[in-house]
Design a protein around this motif. Structure first.
Motif, PDB file in Angstrom:
ATOM      1  N   THR A 152       6.465  13.262   4.256  1.00  0.00           N
ATOM      2  CA  THR A 152       5.991  14.181   3.223  1.00  0.00           C
ATOM      3  C   THR A 152       6.600  15.558   3.436  1.00  0.00           C
ATOM      4  N   PHE A 159       5.861  19.277   2.274  1.00  0.00           N
ATOM      5  CA  PHE A 159       5.015  20.249   1.604  1.00  0.00           C
ATOM      6  C   PHE A 159       5.977  21.333   1.141  1.00  0.00           C
ATOM      7  N   HIS A 160       6.162  21.441  -0.178  1.00  0.00           N
ATOM      8  CA  HIS A 160       7.286  22.136  -0.797  1.00  0.00           C
ATOM      9  C   HIS A 160       6.808  23.279  -1.692  1.00  0.00           C
ATOM     10  N   LYS A 161       7.613  24.321  -1.738  1.00  0.00           N
ATOM     11  CA  LYS A 161       7.404  25.428  -2.675  1.00  0.00           C
ATOM     12  C   LYS A 161       8.746  25.691  -3.341  1.00  0.00           C
ATOM     13  N   ASP A 206       7.888  11.658   0.057  1.00  0.00           N
ATOM     14  CA  ASP A 206       6.775  12.150  -0.742  1.00  0.00           C
ATOM     15  C   ASP A 206       6.875  13.671  -0.762  1.00  0.00           C
ATOM     16  N   VAL A 207       7.034  14.247  -1.950  1.00  0.00           N
ATOM     17  CA  VAL A 207       7.160  15.696  -2.075  1.00  0.00           C
ATOM     18  C   VAL A 207       5.941  16.210  -2.833  1.00  0.00           C
ATOM     19  N   THR A 208       5.271  17.192  -2.249  1.00  0.00           N
ATOM     20  CA  THR A 208       4.097  17.764  -2.902  1.00  0.00           C
ATOM     21  C   THR A 208       4.133  19.278  -2.832  1.00  0.00           C
ATOM     22  N   GLU A 209       3.678  19.905  -3.900  1.00  0.00           N
ATOM     23  CA  GLU A 209       3.561  21.356  -3.922  1.00  0.00           C
ATOM     24  C   GLU A 209       2.142  21.785  -3.538  1.00  0.00           C
ATOM     25  N   GLU A 210       1.252  20.817  -3.377  1.00  0.00           N
ATOM     26  CA  GLU A 210      -0.129  21.112  -2.996  1.00  0.00           C
ATOM     27  C   GLU A 210      -0.198  21.457  -1.512  1.00  0.00           C
ATOM     28  N   GLN A 221      -5.481  16.536   6.739  1.00  0.00           N
ATOM     29  CA  GLN A 221      -4.027  16.564   6.916  1.00  0.00           C
ATOM     30  C   GLN A 221      -3.618  17.755   7.782  1.00  0.00           C
ATOM     31  N   ARG A 276       5.148  27.034   3.611  1.00  0.00           N
ATOM     32  CA  ARG A 276       6.041  25.911   3.370  1.00  0.00           C
ATOM     33  C   ARG A 276       7.476  26.355   3.660  1.00  0.00           C
TER      34      ARG A 276
END
Length: 152
Positions: free
Chosen positions: A16, A18-20, A66-70, A76, A118
């Protein structure tokens, strides 16, 4: 779903990000991961009869990206802090702005999801994480993914 995420025979590792998107370091890490994922997928689909000797040296083991901006959930975040070396490693301050320790990090995350710094790359199956954009650390994490074993 839990079996797939946590090591079912033949399942791919889940990595994963965690992306901005507005962050240049995060965008660079996203590009690194996309390229590594594409390389892993292309190697896994090569014709079995062809020679793989040159490819084996550069091979990356397959993983699900898995890329998420959350921001991460509290659970976690606890795992990520542990993967980064635990409370004595100063991990809380690396990924939560101004956090002194795990409890302070959890409080700040719950107060403001924007305090989460991030990019953070997490391999949930291996229990490893990389905070920031250190390309060699990220590539080492990806290289350490166990080779997928297929059922006979």
């Amino acid at each position: 779903m839990f079996k797939k995420l946590f090591g079912e025979h033949g399942a791919k590792n889940v990595v994963t990000l965690f992306h901005k998107p507005s962050s240049q370091p995060s965008t660079r890490v996203f590009t690194i991961l996309k390229q590594a994922h594409a390389t892993a997928v292309s190697h896994s689909t090569e014709d079995q009869a062809s020679s793989h000797t040159a490819q084996e040296k550069a091979e990356r083991h397959e993983f699900e990206l898995d890329v998420t901006e959350e921001a991460p959930t509290s659970d976690q975040l606890k795992n990520i802090l542990e993967y980064l070396g635990g409370p004595t490693a100063g991990a809380a301050g690396k990924i939560i702005k101004g956090a002194r320790d795990e409890s302070d990090a959890l409080r700040r995350l719950n107060d403001d999801g924007e305090s989460f710094v991030r990019p953070v790359v997490v391999d949930w199956n291996q229990g490893k994480a990389v905070a920031g954009e250190n390309e060699s650390e990220i590539l080492n994490l990806l290289r350490s993914i166990p080779k997928e074993t297929k059922k006979a």
